[in-house]
Scaffold this motif. Sequence first.
Motif, PDB file in Angstrom:
ATOM      1  N   LEU A  20      12.101  60.593  25.779  1.00 35.30           N
ATOM      2  CA  LEU A  20      12.565  59.627  26.770  1.00 35.30           C
ATOM      3  C   LEU A  20      13.444  60.318  27.806  1.00 35.30           C
ATOM      4  O   LEU A  20      14.245  61.178  27.471  1.00 35.30           O
ATOM      5  CB  LEU A  20      13.358  58.514  26.082  1.00 35.30           C
ATOM      6  CG  LEU A  20      12.567  57.698  25.051  1.00 35.30           C
ATOM      7  CD1 LEU A  20      13.494  56.785  24.270  1.00 35.30           C
ATOM      8  CD2 LEU A  20      11.481  56.903  25.727  1.00 35.30           C
ATOM      9  N   GLY A  21      13.309  59.920  29.056  1.00 35.18           N
ATOM     10  CA  GLY A  21      14.154  60.441  30.117  1.00 35.18           C
ATOM     11  C   GLY A  21      13.588  61.626  30.867  1.00 35.18           C
ATOM     12  O   GLY A  21      14.262  62.181  31.724  1.00 35.18           O
ATOM     13  N   LEU A  22      12.367  62.021  30.592  1.00 33.76           N
ATOM     14  CA  LEU A  22      11.798  63.187  31.275  1.00 33.76           C
ATOM     15  C   LEU A  22      11.406  62.891  32.722  1.00 33.76           C
ATOM     16  O   LEU A  22      11.229  63.808  33.507  1.00 33.76           O
ATOM     17  CB  LEU A  22      10.581  63.717  30.523  1.00 33.76           C
ATOM     18  CG  LEU A  22      10.862  64.331  29.157  1.00 33.76           C
ATOM     19  CD1 LEU A  22       9.572  64.852  28.549  1.00 33.76           C
ATOM     20  CD2 LEU A  22      11.889  65.437  29.244  1.00 33.76           C
ATOM     21  N   MET A  30      19.595  61.995  30.876  1.00 39.11           N
ATOM     22  CA  MET A  30      19.435  60.863  29.954  1.00 39.11           C
ATOM     23  C   MET A  30      18.183  61.106  29.115  1.00 39.11           C
ATOM     24  O   MET A  30      17.238  60.339  29.123  1.00 39.11           O
ATOM     25  CB  MET A  30      19.312  59.538  30.729  1.00 39.11           C
ATOM     26  CG  MET A  30      20.523  59.174  31.514  1.00 39.11           C
ATOM     27  SD  MET A  30      21.865  58.764  30.395  1.00 39.11           S
ATOM     28  CE  MET A  30      23.158  58.404  31.548  1.00 39.11           C
ATOM     29  N   ILE A  31      18.199  62.220  28.400  1.00 36.14           N
ATOM     30  CA  ILE A  31      17.024  62.657  27.648  1.00 36.14           C
ATOM     31  C   ILE A  31      17.307  62.525  26.163  1.00 36.14           C
ATOM     32  O   ILE A  31      18.397  62.838  25.694  1.00 36.14           O
ATOM     33  CB  ILE A  31      16.677  64.122  27.989  1.00 36.14           C
ATOM     34  CG1 ILE A  31      16.368  64.251  29.488  1.00 36.14           C
ATOM     35  CG2 ILE A  31      15.524  64.624  27.135  1.00 36.14           C
ATOM     36  CD1 ILE A  31      16.250  65.676  29.973  1.00 36.14           C
ATOM     37  N   ARG A  32      16.328  62.038  25.429  1.00 36.70           N
ATOM     38  CA  ARG A  32      16.428  62.054  23.980  1.00 36.70           C
ATOM     39  C   ARG A  32      15.019  62.193  23.416  1.00 36.70           C
ATOM     40  O   ARG A  32      14.056  61.744  24.002  1.00 36.70           O
ATOM     41  CB  ARG A  32      17.149  60.834  23.436  1.00 36.70           C
ATOM     42  CG  ARG A  32      16.494  59.512  23.695  1.00 36.70           C
ATOM     43  CD  ARG A  32      17.482  58.392  23.305  1.00 36.70           C
ATOM     44  NE  ARG A  32      16.925  57.072  23.414  1.00 36.70           N
ATOM     45  CZ  ARG A  32      16.872  56.357  24.518  1.00 36.70           C
ATOM     46  NH1 ARG A  32      17.307  56.860  25.660  1.00 36.70           N
ATOM     47  NH2 ARG A  32      16.366  55.140  24.516  1.00 36.70           N
ATOM     48  N   LYS A  33      14.956  62.877  22.296  1.00 37.49           N
ATOM     49  CA  LYS A  33      13.700  63.087  21.609  1.00 37.49           C
ATOM     50  C   LYS A  33      13.680  62.173  20.395  1.00 37.49           C
ATOM     51  O   LYS A  33      14.579  62.236  19.570  1.00 37.49           O
ATOM     52  CB  LYS A  33      13.551  64.543  21.167  1.00 37.49           C
ATOM     53  CG  LYS A  33      13.158  65.493  22.261  1.00 37.49           C
ATOM     54  CD  LYS A  33      14.205  66.091  23.096  1.00 37.49           C
ATOM     55  CE  LYS A  33      15.384  66.769  22.509  1.00 37.49           C
ATOM     56  NZ  LYS A  33      16.462  66.963  23.490  1.00 37.49           N
ATOM     57  N   VAL A  34      12.672  61.337  20.294  1.00 37.61           N
ATOM     58  CA  VAL A  34      12.582  60.364  19.211  1.00 37.61           C
ATOM     59  C   VAL A  34      11.317  60.638  18.403  1.00 37.61           C
ATOM     60  O   VAL A  34      10.254  60.882  18.972  1.00 37.61           O
ATOM     61  CB  VAL A  34      12.532  58.916  19.769  1.00 37.61           C
ATOM     62  CG1 VAL A  34      12.426  57.903  18.640  1.00 37.61           C
ATOM     63  CG2 VAL A  34      13.745  58.630  20.644  1.00 37.61           C
ATOM     64  N   PHE A  35      11.449  60.600  17.093  1.00 35.10           N
ATOM     65  CA  PHE A  35      10.296  60.654  16.195  1.00 35.10           C
ATOM     66  C   PHE A  35      10.197  59.291  15.538  1.00 35.10           C
ATOM     67  O   PHE A  35      10.924  58.995  14.589  1.00 35.10           O
ATOM     68  CB  PHE A  35      10.474  61.760  15.150  1.00 35.10           C
ATOM     69  CG  PHE A  35      10.412  63.134  15.741  1.00 35.10           C
ATOM     70  CD1 PHE A  35       9.196  63.798  15.833  1.00 35.10           C
ATOM     71  CD2 PHE A  35      11.555  63.747  16.223  1.00 35.10           C
ATOM     72  CE1 PHE A  35       9.138  65.066  16.399  1.00 35.10           C
ATOM     73  CE2 PHE A  35      11.495  65.008  16.792  1.00 35.10           C
ATOM     74  CZ  PHE A  35      10.284  65.675  16.881  1.00 35.10           C
ATOM     75  N   GLN A  36       9.331  58.415  16.084  1.00 33.80           N
ATOM     76  CA  GLN A  36       9.147  57.074  15.537  1.00 33.80           C
ATOM     77  C   GLN A  36       8.405  57.226  14.216  1.00 33.80           C
ATOM     78  O   GLN A  36       7.232  57.549  14.194  1.00 33.80           O
ATOM     79  CB  GLN A  36       8.353  56.208  16.509  1.00 33.80           C
ATOM     80  CG  GLN A  36       9.070  55.963  17.809  1.00 33.80           C
ATOM     81  CD  GLN A  36       8.206  55.190  18.789  1.00 33.80           C
ATOM     82  OE1 GLN A  36       6.996  55.392  18.860  1.00 33.80           O
ATOM     83  NE2 GLN A  36       8.825  54.317  19.542  1.00 33.80           N
TER      84      GLN A  36
END
Length: 158
Positions: free
Chosen positions: A17-19, A26-32
Amino acid sequence: MKIKVLNPFQDGHPLWLGLDHPEENMIRKVFQTITPDTVGSEHMMAGLTIFEPGEASSVHNHPGSEEFDYVIKGSGEVICDGERQSFKQNDFMFIPDGVLASACEHRGRTFMADLALYTARAASEGLKKPCTRERRKGAKIESILALYQLNERESSNE
């Protein structure tokens, strides 16, 4: 078997998110990992979120859901209604339904990892599609590799 054991790096859906605006940090990496799509969950959703130093989440909420976060590694600040509250490793955060903010700012020198849990209904309404390798290309991934390697070492020591 009805019980599922999952590794977020292997079984989760990666979502960066945020790329679209990396200059805003405002970047974060999420592993749903626990979703209606991955395990057929009906009542909850969970994922692993990773922030590099200086990264933050955008101001957001999950309408129709309370949110629980557990800080696995690192520290930062959560911002709500202009007020800041610090958090650190092993802290829990509770975010009531409808509360806007939850903008986590990571201020540490190494990455921060966070487990987020909220209802599947609210999550599926805003469920994002997993991120493609091409879209992730420019994102920092050092923390993800470090956490994955730590996970692999711990698994092999058991």
